[in-house]
Design an enzyme around this catalytic site. Structure first.
Site, PDB file in Angstrom:
ATOM      1  N   ASN A   9      20.936  -1.784  24.193  1.00  0.00           N
ATOM      2  CA  ASN A   9      21.081  -3.226  23.959  1.00  0.00           C
ATOM      3  C   ASN A   9      21.848  -3.842  25.124  1.00  0.00           C
ATOM      4  OD1 ASN A   9      21.544  -5.801  23.035  1.00  0.00           O
ATOM      5  ND2 ASN A   9      22.997  -5.187  21.412  1.00  0.00           N
ATOM      6  N   TRP A  10      21.121  -4.536  25.975  1.00  0.00           N
ATOM      7  CA  TRP A  10      21.749  -5.104  27.185  1.00  0.00           C
ATOM      8  C   TRP A  10      22.551  -6.367  26.871  1.00  0.00           C
ATOM      9  CZ3 TRP A  10      17.434  -4.870  31.568  1.00  0.00           C
ATOM     10  CH2 TRP A  10      17.017  -3.542  31.726  1.00  0.00           C
ATOM     11  N   LYS A  11      22.396  -6.884  25.681  1.00  0.00           N
ATOM     12  CA  LYS A  11      23.078  -8.132  25.285  1.00  0.00           C
ATOM     13  C   LYS A  11      22.802  -9.219  26.331  1.00  0.00           C
ATOM     14  CE  LYS A  11      26.466  -5.264  22.979  1.00  0.00           C
ATOM     15  NZ  LYS A  11      27.680  -5.185  22.247  1.00  0.00           N
ATOM     16  N   HIS A  98      22.156  -7.715  14.304  1.00  0.00           N
ATOM     17  CA  HIS A  98      23.270  -7.176  15.088  1.00  0.00           C
ATOM     18  C   HIS A  98      24.554  -7.871  14.646  1.00  0.00           C
ATOM     19  CE1 HIS A  98      25.898  -6.210  18.425  1.00  0.00           C
ATOM     20  NE2 HIS A  98      25.092  -5.199  18.672  1.00  0.00           N
ATOM     21  N   GLU A 100      26.974  -9.022  16.200  1.00  0.00           N
ATOM     22  CA  GLU A 100      27.336 -10.234  16.961  1.00  0.00           C
ATOM     23  C   GLU A 100      26.566 -11.443  16.447  1.00  0.00           C
ATOM     24  OE1 GLU A 100      26.618  -8.525  20.821  1.00  0.00           O
ATOM     25  OE2 GLU A 100      28.295  -7.168  20.479  1.00  0.00           O
ATOM     26  N   GLU A 170      26.062   0.533  12.691  1.00  0.00           N
ATOM     27  CA  GLU A 170      26.981   0.194  13.772  1.00  0.00           C
ATOM     28  C   GLU A 170      28.282  -0.352  13.183  1.00  0.00           C
ATOM     29  OE1 GLU A 170      24.869  -0.641  17.681  1.00  0.00           O
ATOM     30  OE2 GLU A 170      24.786  -2.520  16.575  1.00  0.00           O
ATOM     31  N   GLY A 176      31.776  -2.070  21.255  1.00  0.00           N
ATOM     32  CA  GLY A 176      32.415  -2.646  22.435  1.00  0.00           C
ATOM     33  C   GLY A 176      33.916  -2.413  22.502  1.00  0.00           C
ATOM     34  N   SER A 216      30.086   2.130  20.833  1.00  0.00           N
ATOM     35  CA  SER A 216      30.777   2.791  21.944  1.00  0.00           C
ATOM     36  C   SER A 216      30.264   4.198  22.222  1.00  0.00           C
ATOM     37  CB  SER A 216      32.293   2.809  21.704  1.00  0.00           C
ATOM     38  OG  SER A 216      32.796   1.488  21.668  1.00  0.00           O
ATOM     39  N   GLY A 238      27.255  -1.136  25.941  1.00  0.00           N
ATOM     40  CA  GLY A 238      27.840  -1.073  27.291  1.00  0.00           C
ATOM     41  C   GLY A 238      27.300   0.059  28.152  1.00  0.00           C
TER      42      GLY A 238
HETATM   43  C1  PEP Z   1      25.817  -2.624  20.424  1.00  0.00           C
HETATM   44  O1  PEP Z   1      26.013  -3.727  20.892  1.00  0.00           O
HETATM   45  O2  PEP Z   1      24.847  -2.459  19.658  1.00  0.00           O
HETATM   46  C2  PEP Z   1      26.731  -1.539  20.763  1.00  0.00           C
HETATM   47  C3  PEP Z   1      26.652  -0.425  20.093  1.00  0.00           C
HETATM   48  O3  PEP Z   1      27.601  -1.774  21.791  1.00  0.00           O
HETATM   49  P1  PEP Z   1      28.595  -0.705  22.485  1.00  0.00           P
HETATM   50  O4  PEP Z   1      27.808   0.553  22.694  1.00  0.00           O
HETATM   51  O5  PEP Z   1      29.021  -1.354  23.744  1.00  0.00           O
HETATM   52  O6  PEP Z   1      29.720  -0.486  21.522  1.00  0.00           O
END
Ligand code: PEP
Length: 253
Positions: A9-11, A98, A100, A170, A176, A216, A238
């Protein structure tokens, strides 16, 4: 056998030339280094989906996902992208729910049920994200909370429809933050979610659903996480922005 999947996921990251560089680097390195049947799903910003298609089409392991779609079919919804539009350019997956989007765009379980429906109607598999906050983990029935997210957004589906859905657990406290859930914590939740699916759809159906872990994930943590029996891969934020790190995560699957 359920699918092994690693999604990135590049966001809201990468400019156009950087997006092309990352996708083509990943495809090129994966050709030499990634063996087996793992599916790699890149989730770039929607503006790059069409451009990136030609970079990934040479590799059958790779697919693209949108990070979001509208719950509406079409019409006066400025700035939105419909599932039918994604289908019209050949996109096969979309992230739905997600954390976010739940947090910053107030997406409710009910709204997400509508997004799941419209994605499926357009032949697109939702990657349905769920997970609890730190406060919920510390003070509430955190497993019950996540089970409820699944019941409210997915349990109206037929078994045939559910089999097209990928679930991504998640925990919000791990996204993050650099705080990965331990393999035991993740496996506990994944097993509970699979049992929850089995309670509604039967174990044969539940055993076919890929449940990814996200939060993460790094190359260092991926081996142990992905070795857990109910963890079928990862949704990576990330660490998916760096080709070497992401390839090493894919290889752990
Ligand atoms: C995500 O945004 O789905 C995610 C898992 O981010 P990160 O790996 O940066 O925690």
């Amino acid at each position: 056998m359920r699918n092994k999947i690693v999604a990135g996921n590049w966001k809201m990251n990468k400019l156009a030339d950087e997006a092309v560089a990352l996708a083509s680097e990943l495809v090129n390195i994966a050709k030499d280094e990634v063996k087996g049947d793992v599916k790699v799903i890149l989730c770039p910003p929607a503006i790059y989906l069409t451009t990136l298609q030609k970079y990934i089409e040479t590799s059958p392991n790779f697919a693209l996902a949108a990070q979001n779609c509208s719950d509406k079919a079409s019409g006066a919804f400025t700035g939105e992208i419909s599932a039918a539009m994604l289908q019209s350019i050949g996109i096969k997956y979309v992230l739905v729910g997600h954390s976010e989007r739940r947090q910053y765009f107030a997406e409710s379980n009910e709204l997400l049920a509508a997004k799941v429906n419209i994605a499926l109607e357009n032949g697109i598999s939702p990657i349905f994200c769920c997970g609890e906050s730190l406060d919920q983990r510390q003070n509430e029935d955190y497993i019950g909370f996540v089970k409820n997210q699944i019941s409210e957004s997915l349990f109206h589906l037929s078994a045939e429809q559910l089999q097209k859905v990928v679930i991504a657990y998640e925990p919000i406290w791990a996204i993050g933050t650099g705080l990965t859930a331990s393999a035991e914590q993740a496996q506990e939740m994944h097993a509970a979610l699979r049992a929850h699916l089995a309670g509604k759809y039967g174990s044969e159906v539940a055993d076919e659903i890929s449940i990814l872990y996200g939060g993460s994930v790094t190359a260092a943590s991926a081996d142990e996480l992905f070795a857990s029996p109910d963890i079928d891969g990862g949704l990576v934020g990330g660490a998916s922005l760096k080709s070497r790190e992401f390839i090493n995560i894919i290889k752990a699957r």
